[in-house]
Enzyme design. Structure first.
Site, PDB file in Angstrom:
ATOM      1  CG  HIS A 246      -4.465   4.588  -0.304  1.00  0.00           C
ATOM      2  ND1 HIS A 246      -3.492   3.626  -0.360  1.00  0.00           N
ATOM      3  CD2 HIS A 246      -4.735   4.910  -1.587  1.00  0.00           C
ATOM      4  CE1 HIS A 246      -3.179   3.381  -1.628  1.00  0.00           C
ATOM      5  NE2 HIS A 246      -3.929   4.141  -2.393  1.00  0.00           N
TER       6      HIS A 246
ATOM      7  CG  ASP B  45      -1.832   1.199   1.262  1.00  0.00           C
ATOM      8  OD1 ASP B  45      -1.552   2.187   0.549  1.00  0.00           O
ATOM      9  OD2 ASP B  45      -2.845   1.150   1.967  1.00  0.00           O
ATOM     10  CG  HIS B  46       1.383   4.253  -3.165  1.00  0.00           C
ATOM     11  ND1 HIS B  46       0.170   3.895  -3.691  1.00  0.00           N
ATOM     12  CD2 HIS B  46       1.395   5.610  -3.130  1.00  0.00           C
ATOM     13  CE1 HIS B  46      -0.521   4.983  -3.954  1.00  0.00           C
ATOM     14  NE2 HIS B  46       0.193   6.030  -3.633  1.00  0.00           N
TER      15      HIS B  46
END
Ligand SMILES: NC(=O)c1ccc[n+]([C@@H]2O[C@H](COP(=O)([O-])OP(=O)(O)OC[C@H]3O[C@@H](n4cnc5c(N)ncnc54)[C@H](OP(=O)(O)O)[C@@H]3O)[C@@H](O)[C@H]2O)c1
Length: 512
Positions: free
Chosen positions: A248, A185-186
């Site tokens: 996010h 999950d960047h």
């Protein structure tokens, strides 16, 4: 998250090596790591893709991406040439076994040349339908066994709902050891997101008041100015809840709400986060409309330019019911957070690009100042700006200079840009380095992914089965549908739509 050591000799195999993610994010991040001397001395990058490309053409394509998206501004041709010397291209079909046999031979060759074990990092930068064939082939060719210190990186979307995420997890467990699986999950690689833990757990000041006794509510906004761009086809099957909230926004919520970890080890940190996800109240079908709002953008204006509505975007159905905006009111049912609302919202084609967490503290228990002194009075607010502005802003009350006692809101600001000269690394740099070092702290464990899907699943089920009659219901360039305002206004609050600007003390120097 790791301490300053370089990884062991590594071969990075990028499935989808000629795709968009590799071009815009992965290769620029690897090149930036190389320029900062973070890559091991012995490393290789192999782009694997279906396209017919020579090595030279592949390098030209990647160089173009690096120039556009790399962090280092001044890069010499010599540095690129040296880096490109480590990068090769292999045309293969992910679904056919022959290419994997060649890859096995290639990795063995690296081991012989480098005279050491090679850590294989297999990055699945591919549409989800290719995960299964690639995983099965990697297993069949024994390319990713734990003894080989292999690492498998999986991109979002991770599943489509709770059931499909479990199925995908089962497949991965069947092929690899959980310790080898790195679900990205960047958002978790962003400096400002990592800083939430530093801010909360490295300071004695805030933790004692970080609870239901002092905090009135929490808001998390992740807004985008852009529309779906060229991703209409993907977005039609996803929507804002799957694309942004399940991953996010819930991760940001976890960082705000988690208990302090005893140690900064991957499992300890992830245990504390998963505790939060398990404590989030699940809604029944009949409660969804009360706690969740969806919206879809129509045509509008952004920065003086006319923009299309979602239903006019390419690869989008003219009567699409996909939400481009989602807002939720959630509760974390535990001792620290009982009855404190967490308002989450995200959307495309909103007024501005902003990722911000606002912690709204409770009012003082007793107001001793005269009525005229407190006309502009506001309770304390802490704003964590994640992007594009990066920093922290604390709002508190001061006496406005003058002969009368008048209270005013003032700001205390920490800005990354002002405090530090160097640009922070991009999140893909941090995450790729962590994978090479085998540190999974910033990656999603199986139970985290599943617990996050469980939170959004009831809402998904209601939204998937009912098309809203009033779509599109917000004009591009505004802050979303009116119901989202009502969701928070019903509790006497309003959304925070600003992070770091207007930062000077209000009415500074103004006397009356
Ligand atoms: N792009 C982003 O910014 C971004 C951001 C976050 C997450 N992601 C995720 O990352 C993953 C990759 O995204 P992407 O945008 O890079 O996708 P992409 O541009 O479609 O890249 C996939 C690559 O795989 C190739 N390919 C297709 N079928 C193949 C086959 N049978 N054998 C070998 N190669 C094949 C494609 O070639 P063709 O083009 O010729 O089909 C393409 O070059 C997706 O899961 C996406 O959701 C992407």
């Amino acid at each position: 998250m790791q301490s300053a050591r370089r990884p062991d000799p590594t071969a990075i195999i990028i499935f989808g090596g000629s795709g968009d993610l590799a071009w815009r994010k992965l290769i620029p991040a690897l090149f930036d790591l190389y320029l900062d001397a973070w890559l091991p001395e012995q490393f290789a990058i192999i782009g694997v893709d279906i396209k017919d490309l020579s090595r030279t053409k592949y390098h030209e394509h990647l160089h173009d991406g690096v120039k556009k998206f790399g962090r280092h501004r001044k890069v010499t041709a010599k540095a690129w040439k040296e880096f490109a010397g480590h990068v090769s291209y292999r045309k293969m079909d992910f679904t056919e076994g022959g290419g994997y046999k060649d890859l096995t031979g290639q990795l063995t060759k690296f081991g012989e040349e480098w005279k050491t074990d090679v850590c294989g990092v297999f990055y699945m930068a591919v549409p989800p339908r290719f995960i299964e064939p690639i995983a099965r082939q990697l297993k069949a060719h024994k390319l990713a066994t734990p003894e080989k210190h292999a690492r498998i990186i999986i991109e979002k979307p991770f599943g489509h709902d709770f059931a499909s995420a479990c199925k995908l997890n089962n497949l991965l467990s069947d092929c690899f050891d959980e310790r080898s699986i790195f679900r990205i999950d960047h958002y978790l690689g962003k400096e400002t997101v990592q800083n939430i833990m530093a801010f909360r757990f490295a300071n004695a000041l805030f933790e004692p008041i970080w609870n239901r006794r002092y905090i009135d509510h929490v808001q998390i906004t992740v807004s985008e100015e852009v529309g779906v761009e060229h991703r209409g086809g993907y977005y039609e099957g996803a929507g804002a809840l799957r694309d942004m909230v399940q991953n996010h926004l819930l991760q940001l919520l976890c960082l705000v709400a988690m208990e302090p970890p005893v140690r900064f080890t991957a499992d300890e940190v992830r245990n504390r986060k998963v505790d939060v996800l398990h404590a989030i109240r699940h809604y029944r079908r009949d409660q969804v409309h009360e706690y969740a709002v969806r919206g879809q953008y129509g045509p509008g204006w952004i920065e003086g330019k006319k923009v299309k509505g979602y239903r006019e975007e390419s690869e989008v159905a003219r009567d699409s019911g996909t939400e481009t905006f989602a807002a939720l009111k959630l509760f974390v049912d535990n001792w620290r957070w009982q009855d404190v609302p967490f308002y989450l919202r995200t959307g495309k084609r909103l007024q501005e690009k902003l990722s911000v967490i606002a912690i709204q503290f409770r009012p003082v228990p007793h107001q001793a100042f005269p009525v005229e002194a407190v006309e502009d009075w506001q309770p304390n607010k802490l704003i964590i700006a994640v992007q594009p502005q990066k920093g922290i802003r604390l709002q508190f009350q001061v006496k406005r200079p003058g002969l009368k006692m008048i209270l005013n809101t003032a700001d205390m600001l920490f800005s990354y840009t002002d405090a530090y000269e160097h640009e922070p690394p991009e999140s893909y740099e941090t995450l790729l380095l962590d994978v090479m070092l085998g540190d999974a702290t910033l990656f999603m464990r199986r139970d985290q992914i599943e617990a996050a899907w469980k939170v959004v699943d009831p809402v998904l089920r209601v939204w998937d089965n009912t098309t809203p009659p009033d779509f599109p219901d917000y004009v591009a360039g505004r802050w979303g549908p009116e119901e989202a305002e009502a969701l928070i206004a019903r509790d006497g609050h309003s959304w925070v739509s600003m992070a770091m600007r207007e930062s000077k003390v209000a009415n500074d120097g103004k006397d009356d």
